[in-house]
Design a protein around this motif. Structure first.
Motif, PDB file in Angstrom:
ATOM      1  N   ILE A 418       0.875  -1.162   0.000  1.00  0.00           N
ATOM      2  CA  ILE A 418       0.000   0.000   0.000  1.00  0.00           C
ATOM      3  C   ILE A 418       0.918   1.219   0.000  1.00  0.00           C
ATOM      4  O   ILE A 418       1.656   1.461   0.957  1.00  0.00           O
ATOM      5  N   ALA A 419       0.892   1.956  -1.099  1.00  0.00           N
ATOM      6  CA  ALA A 419       1.835   3.064  -1.265  1.00  0.00           C
ATOM      7  C   ALA A 419       1.446   4.260  -0.390  1.00  0.00           C
ATOM      8  O   ALA A 419       0.305   4.407   0.053  1.00  0.00           O
ATOM      9  N   SER A 420       2.433   5.110  -0.135  1.00  0.00           N
ATOM     10  CA  SER A 420       2.236   6.351   0.612  1.00  0.00           C
ATOM     11  C   SER A 420       3.169   7.407   0.041  1.00  0.00           C
ATOM     12  O   SER A 420       4.038   7.111  -0.790  1.00  0.00           O
ATOM     13  N   ARG A 421       2.987   8.632   0.474  1.00  0.00           N
ATOM     14  CA  ARG A 421       3.883   9.699   0.008  1.00  0.00           C
ATOM     15  C   ARG A 421       5.335   9.371   0.350  1.00  0.00           C
ATOM     16  O   ARG A 421       6.232   9.518  -0.478  1.00  0.00           O
ATOM     17  N   GLU A 422       5.540   8.948   1.594  1.00  0.00           N
ATOM     18  CA  GLU A 422       6.905   8.672   2.051  1.00  0.00           C
ATOM     19  C   GLU A 422       7.517   7.517   1.268  1.00  0.00           C
ATOM     20  O   GLU A 422       8.702   7.549   0.913  1.00  0.00           O
ATOM     21  N   TRP A 423       6.710   6.479   1.016  1.00  0.00           N
ATOM     22  CA  TRP A 423       7.228   5.326   0.275  1.00  0.00           C
ATOM     23  C   TRP A 423       7.680   5.739  -1.124  1.00  0.00           C
ATOM     24  O   TRP A 423       8.769   5.369  -1.566  1.00  0.00           O
ATOM     25  N   LYS A 424       6.865   6.529  -1.834  1.00  0.00           N
ATOM     26  CA  LYS A 424       7.213   6.896  -3.201  1.00  0.00           C
ATOM     27  C   LYS A 424       8.455   7.786  -3.239  1.00  0.00           C
ATOM     28  O   LYS A 424       9.328   7.623  -4.095  1.00  0.00           O
ATOM     29  N   LEU A 425       8.559   8.721  -2.297  1.00  0.00           N
ATOM     30  CA  LEU A 425       9.716   9.608  -2.266  1.00  0.00           C
ATOM     31  C   LEU A 425      10.995   8.810  -2.024  1.00  0.00           C
ATOM     32  O   LEU A 425      12.030   9.058  -2.644  1.00  0.00           O
ATOM     33  N   LYS A 426      10.912   7.836  -1.124  1.00  0.00           N
ATOM     34  CA  LYS A 426      12.081   7.012  -0.824  1.00  0.00           C
ATOM     35  C   LYS A 426      12.394   6.058  -1.965  1.00  0.00           C
ATOM     36  O   LYS A 426      13.570   5.823  -2.289  1.00  0.00           O
ATOM     37  N   ARG A 427      11.354   5.524  -2.607  1.00  0.00           N
ATOM     38  CA  ARG A 427      11.536   4.511  -3.652  1.00  0.00           C
ATOM     39  C   ARG A 427      12.002   5.125  -4.965  1.00  0.00           C
ATOM     40  O   ARG A 427      12.887   4.604  -5.644  1.00  0.00           O
ATOM     41  N   PHE A 428      11.377   6.252  -5.361  1.00  0.00           N
ATOM     42  CA  PHE A 428      11.643   6.845  -6.667  1.00  0.00           C
ATOM     43  C   PHE A 428      12.362   8.186  -6.602  1.00  0.00           C
ATOM     44  O   PHE A 428      12.854   8.677  -7.610  1.00  0.00           O
ATOM     45  N   GLY A 429      12.355   8.804  -5.420  1.00  0.00           N
ATOM     46  CA  GLY A 429      12.980  10.120  -5.304  1.00  0.00           C
ATOM     47  C   GLY A 429      12.134  11.247  -5.860  1.00  0.00           C
ATOM     48  O   GLY A 429      12.640  12.347  -6.097  1.00  0.00           O
ATOM     49  N   VAL A 430      10.840  10.993  -6.085  1.00  0.00           N
ATOM     50  CA  VAL A 430       9.927  12.036  -6.572  1.00  0.00           C
ATOM     51  C   VAL A 430       8.676  12.047  -5.703  1.00  0.00           C
ATOM     52  O   VAL A 430       8.356  11.063  -5.029  1.00  0.00           O
ATOM     53  N   ARG A 431       7.950  13.145  -5.755  1.00  0.00           N
ATOM     54  CA  ARG A 431       6.777  13.303  -4.892  1.00  0.00           C
ATOM     55  C   ARG A 431       5.538  12.644  -5.496  1.00  0.00           C
ATOM     56  O   ARG A 431       5.452  12.410  -6.688  1.00  0.00           O
ATOM     57  N   TRP A 432       4.596  12.400  -4.611  1.00  0.00           N
ATOM     58  CA  TRP A 432       3.295  11.856  -5.007  1.00  0.00           C
ATOM     59  C   TRP A 432       2.536  12.907  -5.806  1.00  0.00           C
ATOM     60  O   TRP A 432       2.588  14.099  -5.502  1.00  0.00           O
ATOM     61  N   THR A 433       1.794  12.458  -6.837  1.00  0.00           N
ATOM     62  CA  THR A 433       1.010  13.380  -7.653  1.00  0.00           C
ATOM     63  C   THR A 433      -0.481  13.150  -7.432  1.00  0.00           C
ATOM     64  O   THR A 433      -0.905  12.079  -7.005  1.00  0.00           O
TER      65      THR A 433
END
Length: 644
Positions: A418-433
Motif C-alpha cells: 500500500i503506497a504512501s507519500r513517504e514510500w514513493k519519495l524514498k523509492r523513486f525520489g519524486v513526490r506523489w502526484t
C-alpha cells in the motif's frame, strides 16, 4: 692397621637410612593420593566412559504423523521404502563395490563416489552409509542375489512420506526431505537420515508431525561389533492432524483452474478456517520425497508459470475494482461520503490537461454510493479518491489488513504494498502526484495485494470487523489480529451494495446469483501493462501476457452457514467472465452440494500451451513489488472500455 672389613665399618649412616625411609614413605603417599584421585574423585567420570565404550546408543526413527482433511480423508501418509547402505569395515574393496552398485541401481558411479565422500565423515565405519535412498523391488532382488560376493552391502528398511493427492495440495502441505547440515546444527535432536518438512504445513508443523525417536542400547566389543541389544524406549509417532481444508472443494477448485494460472480461496469468516486454498499451476509433492534429480528440479525451477509459487499467499497483484470495497469503506469512515449523494458520470474525469476515463465511455449517468459499487463506476471513485487523498486511503487500507501478511501458517507469505507519500519519495525520489490518487482509488498504480488478504477483508465485513488470522488446522482457536475501523452500519452499507451487485440486473456480478443463498460480490479487472492504442484496438484478442487479471471477491450466506470466496485468474480478461463462473461453481458446491464441473470453459480466456517453453511468451512477470518506472503520465492511466 684398622680392619676395613670389620662389622662396625659396614653399618649405614643413620642420616642415610632416615632419608631412604622418608623417600619410600613419600612415594607411597604420592601413589595413595593418585589412587584416591583416580578411583574416588574421578571414579564416576571413568565409569561413564567405560560404559560408553561398552554400550552405544542407536536412535529409532518415529513414523511421521498423518495429515487428514476436515472430513477425515487421508492426505499425507507413510509407506515402506528400502535403501541400500554400505558398511565400510565389512567391505574390502570400496571402489569395486561402488562400481557394482552403479551396475545394479543405474546410478552413475561418479554420483555414488560423491555421496560416499560427502557422507563418510558423518557415519562410523560399522554403520551403514546410504548410497541409494529409494530401491525398487527388482533392484532389491538383484542386490540380494549378489550380496554373498559383495560383503558390506546392506538393505535398509525405512518409511517414506506419500501424498495421496500430490498435485491438489502441494502448495499447502509442502513436502519433506532429508535434513541438511544447517538444519541438523540448528536442531540437536536431528541426525543424519532424519526427514524434516521443507515447505508448507510439513515445515510449519514439523515439530508436531515428527514425533519422538526411540532408543536402543547396543553392546559392542572393542572393535565396535554388535554383541547384544536392549530396547530402552519405543519411538513415539507424530501427531495426527486434521486440517480445515475440504478435499472435495480443493479438487473442484483445481479442476476449474486447470490449464490456467490463478488462485481460489474459500474461508469461514467467523473462525478464519480455510476450506480451500488453490493455486494453479501446481506440482507433485511426491517428487521430493524420493529425491529430485537435477533435471527435474531445473524443469520446475525454470517453468515460466512458476508452479512452485503459491499464488494465494506468495503472489501479489493489482486488485483492480475489488479494491473499491476498501476505498468505499474509507469514504464512509472519514465522513467524505454521503450514501445518498449522487455523482454524474459522463465517462471521464479531467485533471489538469489529462483525462481519466471510466470503463464505460458513455458514462453511467447519476450514481450514488451503492449504484457506484453495483456498476463499478470509475468516475465515482476517481472523485472519491480526490476527496480522500493518498494519506487517508493508505492509512485506512493498512488498518484493513492490506500491505502486511495475514499470518497464515505457511512459509514465505507476502504482504503486498500500500503506497504512501513517504514510500514513493524514498523509492523513486519524486513526490506523489494528484493523478496517482485517482489511480489508487480504483485499485491500480502501485497497489498490490494477495487473494488471501482480500478474503480476510471480506470476512471482516461479515463477522463484525474482526481481522482473523487464516487457519489451516481444524478447531484452532480463532486469532484476531486487527479490527476494521468501521461501525456496524458502515459495514452493512458495503455488504448491501455487494448483494445488490449480484441481484441487480445491471450488477457486474450477476453470474454469482444462486437460488436460496444470499450472495454478495465485487468484480475486478486489473491492468498489468500500459494499454497502447494498438492493444486497445485488439479488444479481447490481445496477446495472453498483456491481458488483464480477472478478480471476483464475495460471500455466500444461507442460515448460519456462510463463506467467503475469492477467485483470481491471471490474464483472465474480465472479472465477470474470467472469475465469475469459478465463484458460482464454488457456491453451488458449498450450498447445493454440487461438486461436478460445469461443461463450459469457466475462465473465459484461452489456455496457455502445455509446454513450459511454449508458454514462455504467455507469462506475465509476477508482482513481488511494483516495478521501478518513471512516474507515469496521466494519459498512460486511462482505462479501456471493458465490463468490470
Amino acid at each position: 692397621m684398622k680392619n676395613l672389613l670389620s662389622a662396625s665399618s659396614q653399618n649405614m649412616p643413620r642420616f642415610g637410612a632416615s632419608l631412604l625411609q622418608f623417600l619410600v614413605l613419600g612415594l607411597f603417599c604420592l601413589f595413595a593420593v593418585r589412587l584416591w584421585y583416580l578411583q574416588i574423585h574421578l571414579g564416576p567420570v571413568f565409569t561413564e566412559k567405560s560404559r560408553n565404550n561398552q554400550l552405544r546408543v542407536e536412535y529409532l526413527f518415529a513414523p511421521r504423523g498423518f495429515l487428514r482433511d476436515r472430513n477425515g480423508e487421508l492426505l499425507a501418509v507413510n509407506e515402506p521404502a528400502f535403501a541400500l547402505g554400505l558398511v565400510r569395515e565389512d567391505c574390502d574393496d570400496i571402489p569395486a563395490t561402488l562400481g557394482k552398485v552403479a551396475d545394479l541401481t543405474g546410478i552413475p558411479q561418479e554420483r555414488l563416489k560423491e555421496i560416499y565422500t560427502r557422507n563418510k565423515p558423518k557415519v562410523k565405519s560399522f554403520e551403514p552409509l546410504v548410497l541409494a535412498p529409494d530401491l525398487t523391488f527388482d533392484t532389491i532382488a538383484k542386490i540380494e542375489g549378489v550380496s554373498v560376493r559383495w560383503p558390506g552391502l546392506e538393505i535398509l528398511s525405512r518409511t517414506r512420506r506419500k501424498y495421496n493427492y500430490g498435485h491438489l495440495l502441494s502448495h499447502v502441505l509442502g513436502y519433506v526431505s532429508e535434513a541438511n547440515e544447517a538444519e541438523m546444527q540448528a536442531d540437536p535432536t536431528l541426525s543424519l537420515g532424519d526427514f524434516v518438512g521443507k515447505q508448507g504445513l510439513e515445515n510449519r508443523l514439523d515439530s508436531r508431525l515428527r514425533g519422538a525417536k526411540g532408543k536402543r542400547l547396543i553392546e559392542v566389543d572393542v572393535t565396535g561389533r554388535r554383541l547384544s541389544e536392549e530396547q530402552q524406549g519405543e519411538p513415539r509417532a507424530g501427531e495426527e492432524i486434521f486440517l480445515s481444508l475440504d478435499l472435495g472443494l480443493q479438487q473442484l477448485g483445481h479442476k476449474l483452474l486447470e490449464g490456467k494460472s490463478g488462485a481460489v480461496v474459500v474461508m469461514d469468516p467467523d473462525n478464519g478456517e480455510i476450506h480451500a486454498l488453490v493455486s494453479e499451476p501446481s506440482y507433485d509433492s511426491n517428487m521430493f520425497t524420493s529425491g529430485l534429480s537435477s533435471a527435474q528440479w531445473a524443469t520446475l525451477r525454470d517453468d515460466p508459470l512458476h508452479p512452485l509459487q503459491n499464488r494465494a499467499t506468495q503472489s501479489v497483484y493489482p486488485p483492480g475494482s475489488v479494491f473499491k470495497l476498501v476505498i468505499a469503506a474509507a469514504g464512509l469512515h472519514y465522513g467524505v461520503v454521503d450514501p445518498k449523494e449522487t455523482v454524474n458520470c459522463t465517462g471521464e474525469v479531467a485533471l489538469g490537461s489529462h483525462v481519466f476515463r471510466c470503463w464505460k465511455h458513455s458514462g453511467h449517468g447519476s450514481v450514488n454510493f451503492q449504484r457506484a459499487l453495483v456498476e463499478s463506476c470509475d468516475t465515482y471513485f476517481y472523485k472519491l479518491g480526490m476527496k480522500l487523498g493518498v494519506d487517508r486511503m493508505s492509512e485506512f487500507s493498512k488498518a484493513s489488513g492490506f500491505g502486511s501478511v495475514t499470518g497464515i501458517n505457511l512459509p514465505h507469505e507476502k504482504g503486498g504494498l500500500i503506497a504512501s507519500r513517504e514510500w514513493k519519495l524514498k523509492r523513486f525520489g519524486v513526490r506523489w502526484t494528484k493523478g496517482e490518487d485517482l489511480n489508487m482509488s480504483i485499485g491500480q498504480g502501485y497497489t498490490v495485494t494477495s487473494p488471501l488478504q482480500v478474503a480476510r477483508y471480506i470476512g471482516a465485513l461479515l463477522n463484525g470487523g474482526k481481522l482473523l488470522r487464516p487457519a489451516l488446522v481444524k478447531g484452532e482457536q480463532p486469532q484476531v489480529t486487527g479490527q476494521l475501523p468501521l461501525t456496524e452500519e458502515q459495514m452493512n452499507m458495503v455488504k448491501r451494495a455487494m448483494v445488490a451487485t449480484v441481484e441487480d440486473p445491471h450488477g457486474t456480478c450477476r453470474r454469482a446469483l444462486t437460488n436460496g443463498v444470499v450472495v454478495g460480490a465485487k468484480t475486478g479487472t486489473a491492468q498489468v501493462v500500459r494499454l497502447t492504442d494498438e492493444l486497445k484496438r485488439m479488444g479481447d484478442n490481445v496477446p495472453y501476457k498483456f491481458r488483464d487479471h480477472a478478480w471476483m471477491a464475495g460471500f455466500g450466506e444461507q442460515g448460519s452457514k456462510r463463506f467467503v470466496i475469492v477467485v483470481m485468474v491471471e490474464h483472465g480478461l474480465h472479472g465477470a467472465s474470467g472469475a465469475g463462473p469459478v465463484v458460482k461453481a464454488m457456491l453451488d458446491a458449498l450450498f447445493m452440494g454440487k461438486k461436478e464441473l460445469p461443461p463450459q470453459d469457466v475462465a473465459g480466456a484461452a489456455s496457455p500451451a502445455a509446454s513450459p517453453a511454449a508458454r514462455l511468451e504467455a507469462v506475465e512477470t509476477q508482482f513481488p513489488e511494483p516495478p521501478l518506472p518513471v512516474p507515469p503520465a496521466f494519459n498512460e492511466l486511462q482505462r479501456k472500455e471493458i465490463p468490470q
